[in-house]
Design a protein around this motif. Structure first.
Motif, PDB file in Angstrom:
ATOM      1  N   GLN A 300       0.837  -1.189   0.000  1.00 59.15           N
ATOM      2  CA  GLN A 300       0.000   0.000   0.000  1.00 59.15           C
ATOM      3  C   GLN A 300       0.879   1.248   0.000  1.00 59.15           C
ATOM      4  N   ARG A 301       0.427   2.273  -0.699  1.00 59.17           N
ATOM      5  CA  ARG A 301       1.146   3.534  -0.803  1.00 59.17           C
ATOM      6  C   ARG A 301       0.725   4.462   0.325  1.00 59.17           C
ATOM      7  N   LYS A 302       1.714   5.162   0.889  1.00 58.97           N
ATOM      8  CA  LYS A 302       1.446   6.148   1.922  1.00 58.97           C
ATOM      9  C   LYS A 302       2.246   7.413   1.608  1.00 58.97           C
ATOM     10  N   ALA A 303       1.583   8.553   1.619  1.00 57.11           N
ATOM     11  CA  ALA A 303       2.279   9.810   1.385  1.00 57.11           C
ATOM     12  C   ALA A 303       3.157  10.150   2.590  1.00 57.11           C
ATOM     13  N   ASP A 304       4.306  10.749   2.316  1.00 62.48           N
ATOM     14  CA  ASP A 304       5.192  11.221   3.379  1.00 62.48           C
ATOM     15  C   ASP A 304       4.608  12.532   3.903  1.00 62.48           C
ATOM     16  N   GLU A 305       4.140  12.522   5.136  1.00 66.98           N
ATOM     17  CA  GLU A 305       3.480  13.702   5.694  1.00 66.98           C
ATOM     18  C   GLU A 305       4.449  14.863   5.914  1.00 66.98           C
ATOM     19  N   ARG A 306       5.731  14.552   6.051  1.00 70.76           N
ATOM     20  CA  ARG A 306       6.720  15.611   6.298  1.00 70.76           C
ATOM     21  C   ARG A 306       7.394  16.102   5.023  1.00 70.76           C
ATOM     22  N   ASP A 307       7.341  15.306   3.969  1.00 73.38           N
ATOM     23  CA  ASP A 307       7.996  15.671   2.713  1.00 73.38           C
ATOM     24  C   ASP A 307       7.086  15.266   1.565  1.00 73.38           C
ATOM     25  N   GLY A 308       6.415  16.219   0.976  1.00 69.24           N
ATOM     26  CA  GLY A 308       5.455  15.937  -0.082  1.00 69.24           C
ATOM     27  C   GLY A 308       6.068  15.415  -1.353  1.00 69.24           C
ATOM     28  N   ARG A 309       7.398  15.325  -1.400  1.00 70.10           N
ATOM     29  CA  ARG A 309       8.062  14.848  -2.612  1.00 70.10           C
ATOM     30  C   ARG A 309       8.315  13.343  -2.597  1.00 70.10           C
ATOM     31  N   ARG A 310       7.827  12.661  -1.555  1.00 72.41           N
ATOM     32  CA  ARG A 310       8.077  11.217  -1.456  1.00 72.41           C
ATOM     33  C   ARG A 310       6.806  10.440  -1.198  1.00 72.41           C
ATOM     34  N   ILE A 311       6.813   9.191  -1.669  1.00 74.47           N
ATOM     35  CA  ILE A 311       5.746   8.236  -1.375  1.00 74.47           C
ATOM     36  C   ILE A 311       6.386   7.012  -0.741  1.00 74.47           C
ATOM     37  N   PHE A 312       5.816   6.552   0.360  1.00 77.44           N
ATOM     38  CA  PHE A 312       6.310   5.355   1.015  1.00 77.44           C
ATOM     39  C   PHE A 312       5.483   4.146   0.583  1.00 77.44           C
ATOM     40  N   ILE A 313       6.129   2.972   0.619  1.00 75.19           N
ATOM     41  CA  ILE A 313       5.445   1.709   0.378  1.00 75.19           C
ATOM     42  C   ILE A 313       5.476   0.890   1.658  1.00 75.19           C
ATOM     43  N   GLU A 314       4.327   0.345   2.028  1.00 76.63           N
ATOM     44  CA  GLU A 314       4.228  -0.493   3.226  1.00 76.63           C
ATOM     45  C   GLU A 314       3.526  -1.797   2.864  1.00 76.63           C
ATOM     46  N   LEU A 315       3.699  -2.808   3.723  1.00 77.48           N
ATOM     47  CA  LEU A 315       2.930  -4.030   3.581  1.00 77.48           C
ATOM     48  C   LEU A 315       1.491  -3.775   4.008  1.00 77.48           C
ATOM     49  N   SER A 316       0.551  -4.367   3.295  1.00 74.52           N
ATOM     50  CA  SER A 316      -0.829  -4.327   3.777  1.00 74.52           C
ATOM     51  C   SER A 316      -0.919  -5.165   5.051  1.00 74.52           C
ATOM     52  N   ASP A 317      -2.001  -4.991   5.807  1.00 67.76           N
ATOM     53  CA  ASP A 317      -2.169  -5.762   7.041  1.00 67.76           C
ATOM     54  C   ASP A 317      -2.160  -7.263   6.753  1.00 67.76           C
ATOM     55  N   GLU A 318      -2.826  -7.660   5.662  1.00 69.26           N
ATOM     56  CA  GLU A 318      -2.890  -9.087   5.318  1.00 69.26           C
ATOM     57  C   GLU A 318      -1.513  -9.621   4.949  1.00 69.26           C
ATOM     58  N   ALA A 319      -0.757  -8.839   4.168  1.00 67.97           N
ATOM     59  CA  ALA A 319       0.579  -9.289   3.759  1.00 67.97           C
ATOM     60  C   ALA A 319       1.517  -9.367   4.959  1.00 67.97           C
ATOM     61  N   ALA A 320       1.424  -8.385   5.853  1.00 67.08           N
ATOM     62  CA  ALA A 320       2.266  -8.404   7.057  1.00 67.08           C
ATOM     63  C   ALA A 320       1.952  -9.619   7.921  1.00 67.08           C
ATOM     64  N   ALA A 321       0.653  -9.928   8.062  1.00 68.30           N
ATOM     65  CA  ALA A 321       0.265 -11.104   8.842  1.00 68.30           C
ATOM     66  C   ALA A 321       0.786 -12.380   8.192  1.00 68.30           C
ATOM     67  N   GLY A 322       0.721 -12.419   6.870  1.00 69.32           N
ATOM     68  CA  GLY A 322       1.216 -13.589   6.155  1.00 69.32           C
ATOM     69  C   GLY A 322       2.711 -13.780   6.331  1.00 69.32           C
ATOM     70  N   MET A 323       3.477 -12.688   6.251  1.00 70.09           N
ATOM     71  CA  MET A 323       4.924 -12.777   6.422  1.00 70.09           C
ATOM     72  C   MET A 323       5.283 -13.237   7.834  1.00 70.09           C
ATOM     73  N   LYS A 324       4.618 -12.667   8.837  1.00 72.38           N
ATOM     74  CA  LYS A 324       4.919 -13.039  10.220  1.00 72.38           C
ATOM     75  C   LYS A 324       4.567 -14.499  10.477  1.00 72.38           C
ATOM     76  N   GLY A 325       3.407 -14.904   9.986  1.00 72.94           N
ATOM     77  CA  GLY A 325       2.998 -16.290  10.187  1.00 72.94           C
ATOM     78  C   GLY A 325       3.915 -17.267   9.484  1.00 72.94           C
ATOM     79  N   PHE A 326       4.286 -16.943   8.240  1.00 74.80           N
ATOM     80  CA  PHE A 326       5.157 -17.835   7.476  1.00 74.80           C
ATOM     81  C   PHE A 326       6.543 -17.939   8.112  1.00 74.80           C
ATOM     82  N   LEU A 327       7.154 -16.811   8.440  1.00 74.38           N
ATOM     83  CA  LEU A 327       8.504 -16.836   9.011  1.00 74.38           C
ATOM     84  C   LEU A 327       8.528 -17.518  10.369  1.00 74.38           C
ATOM     85  N   ALA A 328       7.458 -17.317  11.143  1.00 73.00           N
ATOM     86  CA  ALA A 328       7.390 -18.000  12.444  1.00 73.00           C
ATOM     87  C   ALA A 328       7.249 -19.505  12.265  1.00 73.00           C
ATOM     88  N   ALA A 329       6.440 -19.920  11.287  1.00 73.04           N
ATOM     89  CA  ALA A 329       6.254 -21.351  11.035  1.00 73.04           C
ATOM     90  C   ALA A 329       7.554 -21.993  10.578  1.00 73.04           C
TER      91      ALA A 329
END
Length: 338
Positions: A300-329
Motif C-alpha cells: 500500500q502507498r502512503k504519502a510522506d506527511e513531512r515531505d510531499g516529494r516522497r511516497i512510502f510503500i508499506e505491507l498491507s495488514d494481510e501481507a504483514a500477517a502472512g509474512m509473520k505467520g510464514f517466518l514463524a512457522a
C-alpha cells in the motif's frame, strides 16, 4: 513494407520530449528500425508546440533534473496526455523517481529507469496495446530470423550511441524473440510483468498451527520475530550472489516483501526508490512489480506527511500477517530459509 503498417506500428508517431541528443538519437533510431515513426520537442517547448503535433500515439519525456523548467514541461505533457487519452512514458533516474511519482497523477504512465531500448518497447507495447509483432502480421515471409536481425541492429546502434555518450550500459542484455521482449540471461528469466496474485485474509494467514514443538500458533510465535532475523535473511540472499549468478535466483517479490517486513519491525519507512534497490533487479522491472503488488493489495502507498516529494510503500495488514505467520512457522519447523 506497406506504408500504412509502417506508420501505425503503435497507432501513430512517438513524440520524444528531451534535450539529450544521445537519448533522442538512440530512441529515434530504435523506433525507426522497427518501422515506427517519431518526432521530438525540446524540454522547453512552446505553449502551442504540443497542440501542433499530429497523429501522436504516445509521448516519452525525459526528466533529468527537478528544476522549474522540467517540472513545468512534465505538468504540461501530463495534462495533454490526460486530455487526449495518450500513454505517457517518463524517462528518469532512480534519484528523481520519488519526486516524479508524487508529481504525476495519471494511470496511463510508465517509468523508464534506464536507456534500454527494450524497456522502451515493452512499455510502448504495454501502454498502446499494439504488439510489435503486428507489424509483420500479413507478411508470411517474416520469421524469427528477421526479428532477431532487427533486434541485433537495434542493439548495435544502441551500444554505439551509449558508448559515445559515455553512459552506463543498461542492466541485462535483451533480445527480441517475437513479442513482447524477453530478457536474455545465461540461466533464467526474470518475468518483466509480474504474475497477478491476491493477498489472503488475515484470518487465513494467521491461522497456522504447528503440529510440532510447543504447539503454539504461528501467529503468536511471530510476535517474537525481530528485524535482525529478517535482515539476516536478506544478507544471506545477497551473500549467495557472490557464489552464483544473481540472475539465477532473481525473485523481486520476495526480496521486497522481506525488506518491507524488516522495515515494519524496525518502525522505519521505505521510499519507492529504496524498494527498487531492494528488489535486486533492474529498476524498471522492480517498479512494475511494485505497481502490480500495490494493485493486488499486497503493498500500500502512503504519502510522506513531512515531505510531499516522497511516497512510502508499506505491507498491507494481510501481507504483514502472512509474512509473520510464514517466518514463524519456518522457524518453528527448524527450516533454513534463504
Amino acid at each position: 513494407m506497406d506504408q500504412d503498417i509502417e506508420d501505425n506500428i503503435w497507432g501513430g508517431q512517438i513524440l520524444l520530449v528531451t534535450d539529450d541528443a544521445e537519448l533522442r538519437a538512440l530512441y529515434a533510431h530504435a523506433i525507426e528500425l522497427l518501422g515506427g515513426r517519431c518526432t521530438s520537442l525540446p524540454i522547453s517547448f512552446g505553449v502551442d508546440d504540443l497542440a501542433d503535433q499530429m497523429n501522436v500515439a504516445a509521448i516519452v519525456i525525459q526528466i533529468s533534473d527537478w528544476d522549474s523548467v522540467q517540472r513545468n514541461a512534465l505538468d504540461r505533457v501530463e495534462r495533454f496526455c490526460k486530455d487526449a487519452g495518450l500513454p505517457l512514458l517518463i524517462r528518469t533516474d532512480l534519484d528523481l523517481l520519488d519526486m516524479v511519482l508524487v508529481a504525476v497523477d495519471y494511470p496511463r504512465v510508465e517509468h523508464l529507469l534506464s536507456n534500454s531500448v527494450a524497456e522502451l518497447f515493452v512499455s510502448l507495447e504495454h501502454r498502446t496495446q499494439r504488439p510489435i509483432s503486428s507489424l509483420f502480421a500479413d507478411r508470411d515471409e517474416i520469421d524469427l530470423v528477421d526479428l532477431k536481425k532487427i533486434s541485433a541492429d537495434v542493439e548495435r546502434i544502441a551500444k554505439a550511441l551509449v558508448k559515445l555518450s559515455g553512459a552506463e550500459q543498461p542492466v541485462g542484455e535483451r533480445r527480441l524473440v517475437g513479442s513482447p521482449f524477453i530478457e536474455s540471461q545465461s540461466h533464467t528469466k526474470v518475468t518483466d510483468s509480474p504474475i497477478g496474485f491476491k493477498a489472503g485474509s488475515s484470518a487465513d494467514l494467521q491461522g497456522l498451527d504447528s503440529d510440532r514443538g510447543s504447539g503454539q500458533p504461528a501467529a503468536a510465535a511471530a510476535q517474537a520475530l525481530t528485524a535482525d532475523e529478517v535482515r539476516a535473511l536478506i544478507r544471506a540472499r545477497r551473500l549467495r550472489d557472490q557464489y552464483f549468478d544473481g540472475e539465477l535466483f532473481a525473485d523481486p517479490a520476495w526480496d521486497m516483501l522481506l525488506d518491507l517486513m524488516a522495515a515494519q519491525l524496525e518502525g522505519t519507512k521505505v521510499a519507492v526508490s529504496s524498494l527498487c534497490i531492494a528488489a535486486s533487479v533492474p529498476p524498471t522491472t522492480a517498479l512494475r512489480w511494485i505497481k502490480t503488488m500495490t494493485e493486488e493489495k499486497v503493498f500500500q502507498r502512503k504519502a510522506d506527511e513531512r515531505d510531499g516529494r516522497r511516497i512510502f510503500i508499506e505491507l498491507s495488514d494481510e501481507a504483514a500477517a502472512g509474512m509473520k505467520g510464514f517466518l514463524a512457522a519456518v522457524r518453528q519447523e527448524g527450516l533454513m530459509l534463504v
